[in-house]
Design an enzyme around this catalytic site. Structure first.
Site, PDB file in Angstrom:
ATOM      1  CE1 TYR A  59      -0.642  -4.472   1.981  1.00  0.00           C
ATOM      2  CE2 TYR A  59       1.024  -3.426   3.361  1.00  0.00           C
ATOM      3  CZ  TYR A  59       0.679  -4.212   2.266  1.00  0.00           C
ATOM      4  OH  TYR A  59       1.663  -4.723   1.465  1.00  0.00           O
TER       5      TYR A  59
ATOM      6  CG  LEU B 155      16.652   5.539   2.099  1.00  0.00           C
ATOM      7  CD1 LEU B 155      16.637   6.905   1.433  1.00  0.00           C
ATOM      8  CD2 LEU B 155      17.394   4.536   1.208  1.00  0.00           C
TER       9      LEU B 155
HETATM   10  C1  LIG Z   1      11.491  -6.992  -0.888  1.00  0.00           C
HETATM   11  C2  LIG Z   1      10.802  -6.033   0.038  1.00  0.00           C
HETATM   12  C3  LIG Z   1       9.572  -6.374   0.589  1.00  0.00           C
HETATM   13  C4  LIG Z   1       8.922  -5.534   1.469  1.00  0.00           C
HETATM   14  N1  LIG Z   1       7.732  -5.918   2.023  1.00  0.00           N
HETATM   15  C5  LIG Z   1       7.156  -5.150   2.964  1.00  0.00           C
HETATM   16  C6  LIG Z   1       5.977  -5.571   3.639  1.00  0.00           C
HETATM   17  O1  LIG Z   1       5.446  -6.644   3.378  1.00  0.00           O
HETATM   18  N2  LIG Z   1       5.473  -4.784   4.596  1.00  0.00           N
HETATM   19  C7  LIG Z   1       6.065  -3.587   4.904  1.00  0.00           C
HETATM   20  O2  LIG Z   1       5.577  -2.898   5.788  1.00  0.00           O
HETATM   21  N3  LIG Z   1       7.150  -3.144   4.273  1.00  0.00           N
HETATM   22  C8  LIG Z   1       7.713  -3.889   3.326  1.00  0.00           C
HETATM   23  N4  LIG Z   1       8.841  -3.451   2.686  1.00  0.00           N
HETATM   24  C9  LIG Z   1       9.360  -2.120   3.040  1.00  0.00           C
HETATM   25  C10 LIG Z   1      10.439  -2.266   4.094  1.00  0.00           C
HETATM   26  O3  LIG Z   1       9.937  -2.877   5.268  1.00  0.00           O
HETATM   27  C11 LIG Z   1      11.021  -0.920   4.472  1.00  0.00           C
HETATM   28  O4  LIG Z   1      10.069  -0.160   5.177  1.00  0.00           O
HETATM   29  C12 LIG Z   1      11.491  -0.105   3.279  1.00  0.00           C
HETATM   30  O5  LIG Z   1      12.130  -0.931   2.302  1.00  0.00           O
HETATM   31  C13 LIG Z   1      12.456   0.996   3.713  1.00  0.00           C
HETATM   32  O6  LIG Z   1      13.570   0.456   4.388  1.00  0.00           O
HETATM   33  P1  LIG Z   1      14.999   0.231   3.635  1.00  0.00           P
HETATM   34  O7  LIG Z   1      15.466   1.583   3.168  1.00  0.00           O
HETATM   35  O8  LIG Z   1      15.879  -0.373   4.709  1.00  0.00           O
HETATM   36  O9  LIG Z   1      14.780  -0.700   2.490  1.00  0.00           O
HETATM   37  C14 LIG Z   1       9.506  -4.286   1.800  1.00  0.00           C
HETATM   38  C15 LIG Z   1      10.735  -3.924   1.231  1.00  0.00           C
HETATM   39  C16 LIG Z   1      11.386  -4.788   0.361  1.00  0.00           C
HETATM   40  C17 LIG Z   1      12.708  -4.360  -0.215  1.00  0.00           C
END
Ligand SMILES: Cc1cc2nc3c(=O)[nH]c(=O)nc-3n(C[C@H](O)[C@H](O)[C@H](O)COP(=O)(O)O)c2cc1C
Length: 236
Positions: free
Chosen positions: A36, A158
């Site tokens: 961004y 993760l």
């Molecule tokens: C539906 C969805 C929307 C997301 N939107 C954003 C976002 O707007 N900004 C951001 O920094 N990360 C966003 N992410 C990334 C998550 O914040 C996170 O960093 C990433 O999914 C890894 O974490 P996890 O393994 O718990 O999913 C999004 C992830 C998902 C699944």
């Protein structure tokens, strides 16, 4: 971006934070990760400016830090301010973890409460990470920022089991855990994890219309099932 556009945008970030507070949000996070706008100023790969907003790391940090200062000033002192960073941008000549340490020190000096350590997104897809994906693959970033800068950090990426999340906290690698996809898989995840960690045994954290029933079921099943409804099968 012209200098006038930069100044306008600093004001726009502050105004947005003010609106978020008025809308009832209790935490503000400035997004300086994942390719961004603010990330593109930080990384030497994308920031090729020759004015005071480019050049060495201090020039490249200038705009993101001006945004952080303006947002901090626009929200109540007690409101936690988080900044999400791409601890490494994933390019060979780009933003490295050592740069994040310098940035985190500058954020701490400006009253930031939490550095939220993600990675990548500057090139390629926003979801294509620079490091191989394994459980808690970005936790080492949160750990190093926390220990070297002495600022609280948030780990993300993760983290999918209660014991894994708890170990990250207990080992002092981070102060907060962020969860995305596992909470899509199970929207009740925080409540389930509380059960697994031995809290919430009478479903007291659940809304009453759920908690009352689930507690009643747990009492009925006492001895042959866990509170989350897993049947205990005894050998023989
Ligand atoms: C539906 C969805 C929307 C997301 N939107 C954003 C976002 O707007 N900004 C951001 O920094 N990360 C966003 N992410 C990334 C998550 O914040 C996170 O960093 C990433 O999914 C890894 O974490 P996890 O393994 O718990 O999913 C999004 C992830 C998902 C699944």
């Amino acid at each position: 971006m012209s200098i006038a556009e930069i100044k306008n945008l600093v004001d726009a970030f502050a105004a947005a934070a003010g609106r978020a507070i008025r809308a009832g949000f209790e935490v503000i996070e400035v997004h300086a990760a994942h390719g961004y706008l603010l990330t593109t100023f930080l990384s030497p790969v994308s920031n090729t400016r020759t004015d005071r907003y480019g050049g060495d790391i201090f020039g490249r940090m200038r705009f993101p830090l001006e945004v952080v200062e303006a947002v901090r000033a626009a929200i109540p002192e007690a409101t936690p301010l988080f900044v999400r960073v791409s601890a490494v941008d994933g390019t060979a000549e780009g933003w490295k973890l050592d740069d994040t340490i310098v940035f985190a020190r500058a954020l701490k000096a400006r009253g930031v409460d939490i550095v939220d350590c993600s990675s990548g997104g500057l090139t390629g897809s926003a979801t294509a990470g620079p490091v191989s994906r394994a459980l808690g693959f970005q936790v080492p970033y949160a750990a190093r920022v926390r220990s070297e800068v002495n600022i609280p950090t948030m780990a993300v990426g993760l983290i999918i089991e209660a014991s894994q999340a708890e170990a990250i906290l207990q080992q002092g690698q981070a102060d907060l855990i962020a969860i995305a996809r596992q909470a899509q898989f199970n929207p009740n995840l925080p409540l389930h994890w509380a059960h697994e960690l031995g809290l919430n045994t009478r479903f007291e954290m659940w809304g009453e219309e759920y908690g009352w029933w689930l507690n009643k079921r747990a009492r009925t099943m006492d001895g042959f099932a866990t509170p989350t409804g897993q049947i205990i099968r005894r050998p023989g």
